[in-house]
Design an enzyme around this catalytic site. Structure first.
Site, PDB file in Angstrom:
ATOM      1  N   ARG A 133       4.227  16.464   0.823  1.00  0.00           N
ATOM      2  CA  ARG A 133       3.812  16.601  -0.571  1.00  0.00           C
ATOM      3  C   ARG A 133       2.290  16.559  -0.644  1.00  0.00           C
ATOM      4  NH1 ARG A 133       5.025  11.451  -3.220  1.00  0.00           N
ATOM      5  NH2 ARG A 133       7.176  12.156  -3.542  1.00  0.00           N
ATOM      6  N   ASP A 135       5.539   7.344  -0.098  1.00  0.00           N
ATOM      7  CA  ASP A 135       4.305   7.511  -0.848  1.00  0.00           C
ATOM      8  C   ASP A 135       3.115   7.183   0.042  1.00  0.00           C
ATOM      9  OD1 ASP A 135       5.681   8.174  -3.108  1.00  0.00           O
ATOM     10  OD2 ASP A 135       5.492   6.217  -4.064  1.00  0.00           O
TER      11      ASP A 135
END
Length: 276
Positions: free
Chosen positions: A158, A107
């Protein structure tokens, strides 16, 4: 006990509940990205403990036929302690996952962590010929250059709009973020041969990715949060690779309320997601 408003967005407090959630998703054709909640440790022991937890989770995923992977926050495995602690735990998790055949996402947290996160991702991705992914935030001015840097890097990228609230010196005005996201999508499809993840609940961005796929033929996947547009996730899974971000763990309170605090609109969005 997790209250109903949070239970919609958090799988439970234990690994068993997260794996059960992954099983239910798998039955509906949706993959799971499992995140053991925890972040911003300023001492090494809890960071090492969470790295151990991820290695056990990797083993448990590898023992199933589930389409599941893991997602780790850098500050959870030592970045707030030191970059060297983060890199040690990062390498340990990725090495273990590579042996087990489990994918690892990193992340992206606030803008001050971007360089350290990208450096670790690129090193691990090149060392393992993929097997890892990283998140890039469209609201940061630097992201087009970061995406170009990773153009030939194996693994996955992402794209998200960005949930943090960075200072104006490094961030785009909110009214420009959608346009920036579209441009980043176009850049990713043009520059990368694969490994693109569309991290968005916005139908317009998903439609843009579909058009770019038709143009370039580049494979991609769609990623959404647990509890948000779940009927749409299932519908999209009939024709697309779709994965759901599934957080779990005893630290659910900080996860849920941080999301609300990051942007006031998140509270309204969460309440709408519950009733729709």
């Amino acid at each position: 006990m997790i209250p109903p408003i949070a239970r919609r967005f958090v799988a439970g407090e234990t690994e068993a509940t997260a794996l059960e959630r992954a099983r239910r998703l798998d039955e509906r054709g949706v993959g799971a990205i499992l995140n053991h909640l925890g972040e911003h440790y300023d001492e090494r022991d809890p960071a090492d403990e969470d790295a151990d937890t991820y290695c056990r989770l990797i083993d448990d995923i590898a023992g199933t036929d589930l389409r599941a992977c893991i997602s780790v926050k850098p500050s959870q495995i030592g970045l707030d302690v030191s970059e060297s602690v983060f890199r040690e735990n990062c390498a340990r998790i990725v090495d273990h996952a590579d042996t087990a055949g489990v994918f690892v996402w990193f992340d992206m947290e606030d803008h001050t962590t971007t360089d350290a996160t990208l450096d670790a991702f690129e090193a691990e991705a090149r060392a393992h010929d993929g097997g890892v992914g990283v998140c890039l935030q469209a609201n940061l001015r630097r992201t087009p250059a970061d995406l170009s840097r990773l153009a030939d890097c194996p693994g996955k990228v992402r794209l998200v709009k960005g949930a943090y609230d960075p200072p104006a010196a490094v961030a785009l005005p909110s009214e420009r973020v959608d346009d920036a996201y579209r441009k980043l999508l176009a850049q990713a499809f043009a520059e990368r041969e694969g490994g693109i993840a569309v991290g968005s609940h916005d139908p317009a961005m998903i439609a843009a990715a579909e058009r770019l796929h038709d143009e370039y033929g580049t494979p991609y996947e769609i990623q959404m949060l647990m509890g948000v547009r779940e009927p749409a996730q299932e519908r999209l899974a009939a024709d697309h690779e779709v994965c759901q971000y599934v957080p779990y763990g005893e630290k659910w309170v900080s996860y849920f309320y941080r999301r609300v605090a990051e942007r006031r609109a998140n509270l309204t969005f969460a309440l709408r997601a519950i009733v729709n």
